[in-house]
Write a protein that holds these residues in place. Sequence first.
Motif, short mmCIF file in Angstrom:
data_model
loop_
_atom_site.label_atom_id
_atom_site.label_comp_id
_atom_site.label_asym_id
_atom_site.label_seq_id
_atom_site.Cartn_x
_atom_site.Cartn_y
_atom_site.Cartn_z
N SER A 244 37.55 36.74 37.60
CA SER A 244 37.79 35.62 38.53
C SER A 244 36.97 35.35 39.42
CB SER A 244 38.98 34.84 39.12
OG SER A 244 39.84 34.00 39.61
N LEU A 245 36.65 36.81 40.15
CA LEU A 245 35.68 36.74 41.12
C LEU A 245 34.60 36.67 40.50
CD1 LEU A 245 37.91 37.45 43.04
CD2 LEU A 245 36.55 39.04 43.81
N GLU A 246 34.10 37.30 39.19
CA GLU A 246 32.82 36.88 39.11
C GLU A 246 32.04 35.20 38.71
OE1 GLU A 246 32.27 41.57 37.24
OE2 GLU A 246 32.74 39.94 35.78
N GLU A 247 33.55 34.36 38.20
CA GLU A 247 33.19 33.18 37.79
C GLU A 247 33.07 32.85 39.00
OE1 GLU A 247 37.22 32.16 36.44
OE2 GLU A 247 36.88 33.19 34.21
N ASP A 248 33.37 33.27 40.19
CA ASP A 248 32.94 32.77 41.86
C ASP A 248 32.04 32.80 41.85
OD1 ASP A 248 35.07 30.54 41.84
OD2 ASP A 248 36.19 32.03 42.48
N GLY A 249 30.99 33.79 41.40
CA GLY A 249 29.80 34.19 41.98
C GLY A 249 29.15 35.36 42.88
N VAL A 250 30.89 36.61 43.01
CA VAL A 250 30.72 37.82 43.21
C VAL A 250 30.06 38.43 42.43
CG1 VAL A 250 32.47 39.59 44.64
CG2 VAL A 250 32.68 36.58 44.91
N LYS A 251 29.03 39.87 42.66
CA LYS A 251 28.20 40.14 41.51
C LYS A 251 29.10 42.01 42.17
CE LYS A 251 24.14 38.51 41.48
NZ LYS A 251 22.80 37.94 41.67
N PHE A 252 29.02 42.78 41.55
CA PHE A 252 29.79 44.07 41.54
C PHE A 252 29.45 44.90 41.10
CE2 PHE A 252 33.71 41.34 41.35
CZ PHE A 252 34.25 41.82 42.26
N VAL A 382 51.51 41.11 49.16
CA VAL A 382 49.97 40.23 48.28
C VAL A 382 48.83 40.43 48.50
CG1 VAL A 382 50.08 37.69 47.64
CG2 VAL A 382 52.32 39.00 47.97
N MET A 383 48.07 39.48 47.67
CA MET A 383 46.72 39.90 47.74
C MET A 383 46.06 38.45 47.25
SD MET A 383 43.12 41.54 46.29
CE MET A 383 43.64 40.89 44.39
N TYR A 384 45.70 37.53 48.56
CA TYR A 384 45.51 36.15 48.39
C TYR A 384 44.19 35.71 47.77
CZ TYR A 384 49.98 35.51 50.97
OH TYR A 384 51.05 36.00 52.04
N THR A 385 43.47 36.38 46.81
CA THR A 385 42.11 36.06 46.21
C THR A 385 42.56 34.39 44.96
OG1 THR A 385 43.35 37.63 44.52
CG2 THR A 385 41.60 38.05 45.98
N GLU A 386 42.38 33.99 44.31
CA GLU A 386 42.66 33.02 43.06
C GLU A 386 42.30 33.50 41.97
OE1 GLU A 386 41.56 28.62 42.20
OE2 GLU A 386 41.52 28.72 44.32
N PRO A 387 43.20 34.09 41.23
CA PRO A 387 44.49 33.89 41.31
C PRO A 387 45.05 34.67 41.89
CG PRO A 387 44.47 34.78 38.48
CD PRO A 387 42.74 35.06 39.78
N GLU A 388 46.11 35.09 42.74
CA GLU A 388 46.94 35.56 44.18
C GLU A 388 47.06 36.65 43.36
OE1 GLU A 388 48.78 33.06 47.37
OE2 GLU A 388 50.47 33.86 46.18
N TYR A 389 47.79 38.50 43.94
CA TYR A 389 48.23 39.50 43.10
C TYR A 389 49.19 40.17 43.84
CZ TYR A 389 49.21 44.18 41.94
OH TYR A 389 49.18 45.46 41.38
#
Length: 510
Positions: A244-252, A382-389
């Motif tokens: 999900s984060l990669e789809e938002d442009g975050v690189k790892f 809770v981690m409030y990323t999208e989606p939440e975990y």
Amino acid sequence: MISAELAGGDCLNAGCVPSKALLRCAKLIREAKKVAMKDNEFGISFKLKSSSTPSSTLTNEDENRYIDKHINDKYIDLPPTITTEQEEVEIDVNFTQIMSRMRNLRSKIAPVDGHARGNTIGTQTFQGYGVFTSSSTIEVVQHGKSLGDVSNPILNFKKAVIATGGRPNVPDSIKGLKDAPYTTNLNLFNLQTLPKRMVVLGAGIVALEMAQAFSTFGSEVTVLQRSRLLSKSDEYAANVIKTSLEEDGVKFLSNINVKEVQTIHKGDGKDLPLMNLSLTCKEHKNKPINLECECLLLALGRSANVQGMGLETVNVKYHPTNGILVNDYSQSISNENVYAVGDCVANVPRLTHMSGEMAKVVVQNSLFNGRWKLSSFVVPAVMYTEPEYAQVNKPISLDENGHIIPTPSLQDDEELDIYKAELKSNDRAILESTDQNGYVKIYTKKGTGSIVKATIVSSRAGEMINELSLAIKHGITLEGVGRNIHAYPTLGEAVMGCGLQYINSRWETM
């Protein structure tokens, strides 16, 4: 009360409150981008509206006046026509306004935690650092003064509570880091300018929440992870969140080793700093990699604030980074007149709601002879990323001496039965076009319906996990959860779905 910092502590000033305000803006930006896309599924589009007269309705006299006015221009064009066709809309992000909104909302919440309110309900507040000077006295070292200064107040106590919190970890092993203008949660929310490039060192909750938010705002974000994401949590969940984060442009970059941080420019208050990171990465065969960034966010966990308080004087045992050692009643294991709560305590979840519950325990036990136990706590996180975990584990554990011990990692366990309901077939998820990779996973004692722990990945995971926390705390079985009627259509039906799996697995054939 002795307070050396801003009232409200990390949560209000540099944690939950400001971060969730930023995450709200980031979510709205992602929603706006969906609507701005041509031919989006929602049937919604942006159109430009204008009160000016379209050129097609101009009279000859109007056209002649326009030409006369621009007769000396190299090219003469009539006023542009206002079109009504759908056009691609660019989302403009005003970072300054986002940060201003966060500060305004934080100021609305602040009075509840303020020292002025404490004074109105009978709390006397001393500004400074508290240091134990005997078994029954604390010296308040006022700002700008030293321990032993005759003007420092000396307070006598029968019972004392240590609630000094924690601080971000800054590793010693990285050359140049301590002299670099790095950022932690303590100063991240002071930013006035959006950094073009952000490097996040760490792969936990703070790291991932802020990585997704700043990438959505427009920063080029790279997360440097030494181990896998959410290393103490469900591995499948970590993979869903990463995608999900990669789809938002975050690189790892995984399995990294940062060698050095070089400061190119310190920053002067108007301009952001500039740093260069030298590192190696197993994914790239340990070849040298250089990353430049205007913001280096350290999110490598936290250490307890236990130094310089005279704990040895009052015989309070502690670990130098993990924190104060307490028993089941939140008392120091070595001094029954001293209690501790929150992030300065060893082996308890470092969460705002955990600190709040521990405070209730201390008030009850120290002032009213209560026997409220920390081992009765079932603590969701809770981690409030999208989606939440969201996750909830079994209650806090004790060793044979009644001392708090670390909670084990939330991994799949062969001694447990696992029930999983995916959200891709949940009607609410389908109708909202969300959560196609989300799920609810509930663990029970093998062969029984006794719930031990759970994980949820969903846009509303933080709301859904509370039902399972309640079930674990009060011994409601998975069958009980399955028999509970859930409103339709809701994502919470997936929790019920796990219960129905348990019930159905025990049907007898005709």
